[in-house]
Design an enzyme around this catalytic site. Structure first.
Site, PDB file in Angstrom:
ATOM      1  N   CYS A 126       6.103  -4.236  -4.675  1.00 19.00           N
ATOM      2  CA  CYS A 126       7.437  -3.650  -4.836  1.00 19.00           C
ATOM      3  C   CYS A 126       8.422  -4.278  -3.844  1.00 19.00           C
ATOM      4  O   CYS A 126       8.806  -5.430  -4.010  1.00 19.00           O
ATOM      5  CB  CYS A 126       7.376  -2.130  -4.714  1.00 19.00           C
ATOM      6  SG  CYS A 126       8.859  -1.302  -5.350  1.00 19.00           S
ATOM      7  N   HIS A 186       3.228  -0.620  -8.572  1.00 18.95           N
ATOM      8  CA  HIS A 186       2.355  -0.091  -7.524  1.00 18.95           C
ATOM      9  C   HIS A 186       0.913  -0.008  -8.039  1.00 18.95           C
ATOM     10  O   HIS A 186       0.545   0.965  -8.703  1.00 18.95           O
ATOM     11  CB  HIS A 186       2.832   1.296  -7.079  1.00 18.95           C
ATOM     12  CG  HIS A 186       4.084   1.271  -6.272  1.00 18.95           C
ATOM     13  ND1 HIS A 186       4.091   1.100  -4.905  1.00 18.95           N
ATOM     14  CD2 HIS A 186       5.388   1.359  -6.645  1.00 18.95           C
ATOM     15  CE1 HIS A 186       5.333   1.099  -4.457  1.00 18.95           C
ATOM     16  NE2 HIS A 186       6.147   1.254  -5.493  1.00 18.95           N
ATOM     17  N   GLU A 205      -1.664   0.668  -6.404  1.00 20.94           N
ATOM     18  CA  GLU A 205      -2.451   1.625  -5.635  1.00 20.94           C
ATOM     19  C   GLU A 205      -2.416   3.034  -6.205  1.00 20.94           C
ATOM     20  O   GLU A 205      -3.240   3.883  -5.830  1.00 20.94           O
ATOM     21  CB  GLU A 205      -1.974   1.652  -4.174  1.00 20.94           C
ATOM     22  CG  GLU A 205      -0.595   2.244  -3.940  1.00 20.94           C
ATOM     23  CD  GLU A 205       0.551   1.257  -4.096  1.00 20.94           C
ATOM     24  OE1 GLU A 205       1.635   1.523  -3.564  1.00 20.94           O
ATOM     25  OE2 GLU A 205       0.354   0.208  -4.751  1.00 20.94           O
ATOM     26  N   SER A 248     -13.612  17.651  12.908  1.00 26.08           N
ATOM     27  CA  SER A 248     -14.241  17.912  14.209  1.00 26.08           C
ATOM     28  C   SER A 248     -15.754  18.061  14.062  1.00 26.08           C
ATOM     29  O   SER A 248     -16.505  17.692  14.966  1.00 26.08           O
ATOM     30  CB  SER A 248     -13.637  19.163  14.860  1.00 26.08           C
ATOM     31  OG  SER A 248     -13.933  20.326  14.120  1.00 26.08           O
TER      32      SER A 248
END
Length: 509
Positions: free
Chosen positions: A79, A167, A169, A226
């Site tokens: 793009c 795009h 992706e 975590s």
């Protein structure tokens, strides 16, 4: 050393998505600001220039340092990146007469194109641009068009430059992964050896070399990040890892006890701390969402610091930082404005004066889950929906009180249980109930009621950056509503949130 692709971020909302898709090809990649000065080495096999909210014709258009890599390694412009490559080589880029946004279909695909190899004519792609490339530089070859724009893709094999106006992706580009694979593997020569197992092996070795026999303290939240960080550290240094799990009184119903037992069953050296009253006291009378976050963050730091100081000779603080946090902290002219304060341990390193280790700092959320599965993290934690650090505090609109927390915990618990028993829980990225700061009139039996409203939220997403609301069956929503209203005292109305992100956020505060 792993082969890698570098991505220069010009501020596109899709930049992280480019990285995630390349990672799915088992190829390591890093995201850097557009003005990052690249020093080439043998591990760098290609460079991607992202999209951008800017126009290449803007006076303040972001321009990278191209001389270090153009012509030396393959470059893919997407793009804005494509328009920039065209303009800098003498092409003509101007504002589109008709702005192209949404689905389009590729036509006139050049069969000799390396980038568009195995992409058929008529493939659907996703467009999002206000400028168009009207003329290409002489040394470039057009490799695709659409019905509305003459140049949808182009390349120069001699200059190792490849570019697409669309795009690849995003999900809506049907052959997007093939385009990225062609660039990364066929053109860049990457073999694809970035796997969860390789990450685990290398990270354990890194931790052992870095930490040695010194003690590490980690604040557990009950979430995936975590928890996976704790397992990696546990496998690396065993009992030298000290985990602190704080009950802030803002968790889901029975969550503290359930998760604490799961941690203990894993053999983690974990201390559970009940600090509910400290958090409730600090939050009393507070209604502003940003203030809530800051108070919860500060209180967490104070409680954690107090408990950590009870452990002798701690040298390291471990954190579950993941790659999106790292990217956002170095973004330049990117999309990463502060929408809300970071909720958790941002101030701990400064206060505690400990060395910091972040074993997950190069992973995206989906990669963290894959690593967690490899480490046998229990499903109760591994497949748990994302849950905000401030917990129910930002799902209670207005002031936090023990009464409101109890109401929301019950309503939320019923909601989640219905999703699990109906088979919908594992199909959803994130779901939760919100207690509104308003009361509505209702009728129960022969009595008029004036009670709270609960909103239900459920979204599909891959990384939390964008999200669509889930089309839950009406029958299921009816069952959930009836269950909450009949069983939770203080609630007489249930509504369902059908907003997507953007423009709405996933959480309400």
């Amino acid at each position: 050393m792993h082969q890698k692709i570098l991505i220069l971020d010009f501020g596109s909302q899709y930049t992280q998505l480019i990285a995630r898709k390349i990672r799915e090809l088992n190829v390591f990649c890093e995201v850097h600001p557009f003005n990052f000065q690249i020093e080439l080495n043998q591990s760098i096999k290609g460079i991607v220039l992202s999209g951008s909210p800017f126009s290449v014709n803007d006076d303040n258009a972001p321009i990278p340092f191209l001389d270090n890599f153009l012509g030396k390694v393959p470059v893919l412009g997407i793009c804005y990146g494509a328009q920039l490559l065209a303009k800098l080589h003498g092409g003509k880029v101007e504002k589109s007469q008709i702005r192209e946004y949404g689905r389009a279909r590729l036509t006139e695909i050049n069969k000799t194109s390396l980038l568009l190899r195995n992409i058929p004519n008529g493939s659907q792609v996703w467009m999002s641009h206000g400028d168009s490339i009207l003329e290409l530089p002489k040394e470039f070859t057009r490799t695709a068009s659409t019905e509305t724009i003459p140049v949808a893709a182009f390349e120069s094999k001699d200059k190792k430059i490849f570019a697409v106006q669309f795009h690849p992706e995003v999900y809506h580009s049907e052959c997007g992964m093939q385009v990225l694979s062609n660039f990364v593997k066929s053109i860049g020569g990457c073999v694809g050896d970035w796997t969860p197992q390789s990450f685990v092996d290398e990270t354990i070795q890194m931790i052992q070399q870095t930490v040695g026999n010194e003690k590490v303290v980690l604040g557990l939240s009950g979430g995936v990040d975590s928890s996976v960080a704790a397992l990696l550290l546990h496998q690396s240094i065993g009992k030298n890892l000290y985990c602190i799990f704080i009950d802030n009184g803002l968790l889901r119903k029975n969550e503290f006890e359930q998760v604490l037992h799961s941690y203990q069953d894993l053999g983690l050296n974990v201390i559970g701390i009940n600090a509910q009253e400290k958090f409730y006291s600090a939050l009393k009378g507070i209604t502003d969402p940003e203030q809530k976050r800051k108070i919860i963050g500060k209180t967490f730091i104070d409680v954690f610091d107090e408990e950590a100081h009870k452990i002798q000779d701690v040298k390291w603080l471990a954190q579950g930082t993941i790659y999106p946090d790292v990217i956002e902290s170095v973004s330049v002219k990117g999309p990463s404005v502060t929408i809300k304060s970071h909720h958790n341990v941002g101030g701990l390193p400064e206060k505690m004066k400990l060395k910091v280790i972040e074993p997950l700092r190069m992973l995206f959320k989906d990669e963290v889950r894959r690593v967690g599965k490899l480490l046998h993290l229990p499903n109760i934690i591994l497949n748990r929906h994302p849950f905000p650090g401030p917990g129910l505090a930002i799902r209670i609109i207005g002031e936090i009180t023990p009464e409101k927390i109890a109401i929301l915990q019950e309503a939320d618990n019923l909601y989640i249980e219905h999703l699990k028993t109906s088979g919908w829980y594992d199909k959803i990225w994130q779901a939760g109930a919100i207690l509104l700061n308003t009361r509505s009139v209702g009728v129960m039996g022969d009595e008029r009621t004036y009670e709270y409203v609960v909103a239900l939220r459920a979204v599909h997403s891959t990384d939390g950056m964008t999200a669509d609301w889930v089309h839950l069956p009406y029958e299921l929503l009816a069952d959930i509503s009836n269950s909450i209203i009949n069983k939770v005292k203080g609630v007489n109305r249930v509504v369902y949130d059908i907003s997507s992100k953007p423009p709405a956020t996933i959480e309400w505060e």
